[in-house]
Design a protein around this motif. Structure first.
Motif, PDB file in Angstrom:
ATOM      1  N   SER A  14      -9.932 -18.899  33.930  1.00 57.33           N
ATOM      2  CA  SER A  14      -9.267 -19.365  32.720  1.00 57.33           C
ATOM      3  C   SER A  14      -8.824 -18.192  31.869  1.00 57.33           C
ATOM      4  CB  SER A  14     -10.226 -20.244  31.914  1.00 57.33           C
ATOM      5  OG  SER A  14      -9.694 -20.506  30.641  1.00 57.33           O
ATOM      6  N   SER A  29     -11.189 -17.184  29.104  1.00 54.85           N
ATOM      7  CA  SER A  29     -12.508 -16.665  29.436  1.00 54.85           C
ATOM      8  C   SER A  29     -12.582 -15.148  29.439  1.00 54.85           C
ATOM      9  CB  SER A  29     -12.929 -17.162  30.836  1.00 54.85           C
ATOM     10  OG  SER A  29     -13.106 -18.542  30.816  1.00 54.85           O
ATOM     11  N   VAL A  51     -14.981 -19.313  33.242  1.00 53.43           N
ATOM     12  CA  VAL A  51     -14.729 -20.624  33.829  1.00 53.43           C
ATOM     13  C   VAL A  51     -13.567 -20.471  34.787  1.00 53.43           C
ATOM     14  CG1 VAL A  51     -13.919 -22.950  33.310  1.00 53.43           C
ATOM     15  CG2 VAL A  51     -15.567 -21.851  31.805  1.00 53.43           C
ATOM     16  N   VAL A  56     -13.455 -27.630  37.959  1.00 57.19           N
ATOM     17  CA  VAL A  56     -13.886 -26.609  37.009  1.00 57.19           C
ATOM     18  C   VAL A  56     -15.254 -26.133  37.470  1.00 57.19           C
ATOM     19  CG1 VAL A  56     -14.442 -26.117  34.595  1.00 57.19           C
ATOM     20  CG2 VAL A  56     -12.651 -27.765  35.136  1.00 57.19           C
ATOM     21  N   ASP A 112     -18.242 -22.506  37.398  1.00 53.39           N
ATOM     22  CA  ASP A 112     -18.722 -21.248  36.833  1.00 53.39           C
ATOM     23  C   ASP A 112     -18.376 -20.132  37.811  1.00 53.39           C
ATOM     24  OD1 ASP A 112     -20.196 -19.063  35.920  1.00 53.39           O
ATOM     25  OD2 ASP A 112     -22.030 -20.205  35.616  1.00 53.39           O
TER      26      ASP A 112
END
Length: 68
Positions: free
Chosen positions: A17, A20, A28, A40, A42
């Motif tokens: 992202s 991020s 993310v 989505v 981690d």
């Protein structure tokens, strides 16, 4: 089930992202190239669990968080 085994995410192209960057590696990743789902996850645990949204739910989420 590992994320890589989830048929809903087959062919997912993950990207970090843009929101991020610069937060010490707490990133993310989003896969929005699939026709019926948006994934989505981690970035520190790419083989771990992922959230799966419908494209409409993802657009609604983005519209909410992008408000000034």
């Amino acid at each position: 089930m590992a994320v890589n085994d989830n048929p809903a995410l087959a062919g997912a192209r993950w990207r970090t992202s843009s929101r991020s960057s610069g937060n010490g590696g707490n990133c993310v990743e989003v896969a929005d190239n699939l026709p019926h789902v948006v994934g989505v996850r981690d970035s520190k645990n790419p083989s771990g669990p992922a959230l799966i949204f419908s494209p409409a739910a993802w657009r609604a989420f983005l519209a909410t968080v992008d408000k000034p």
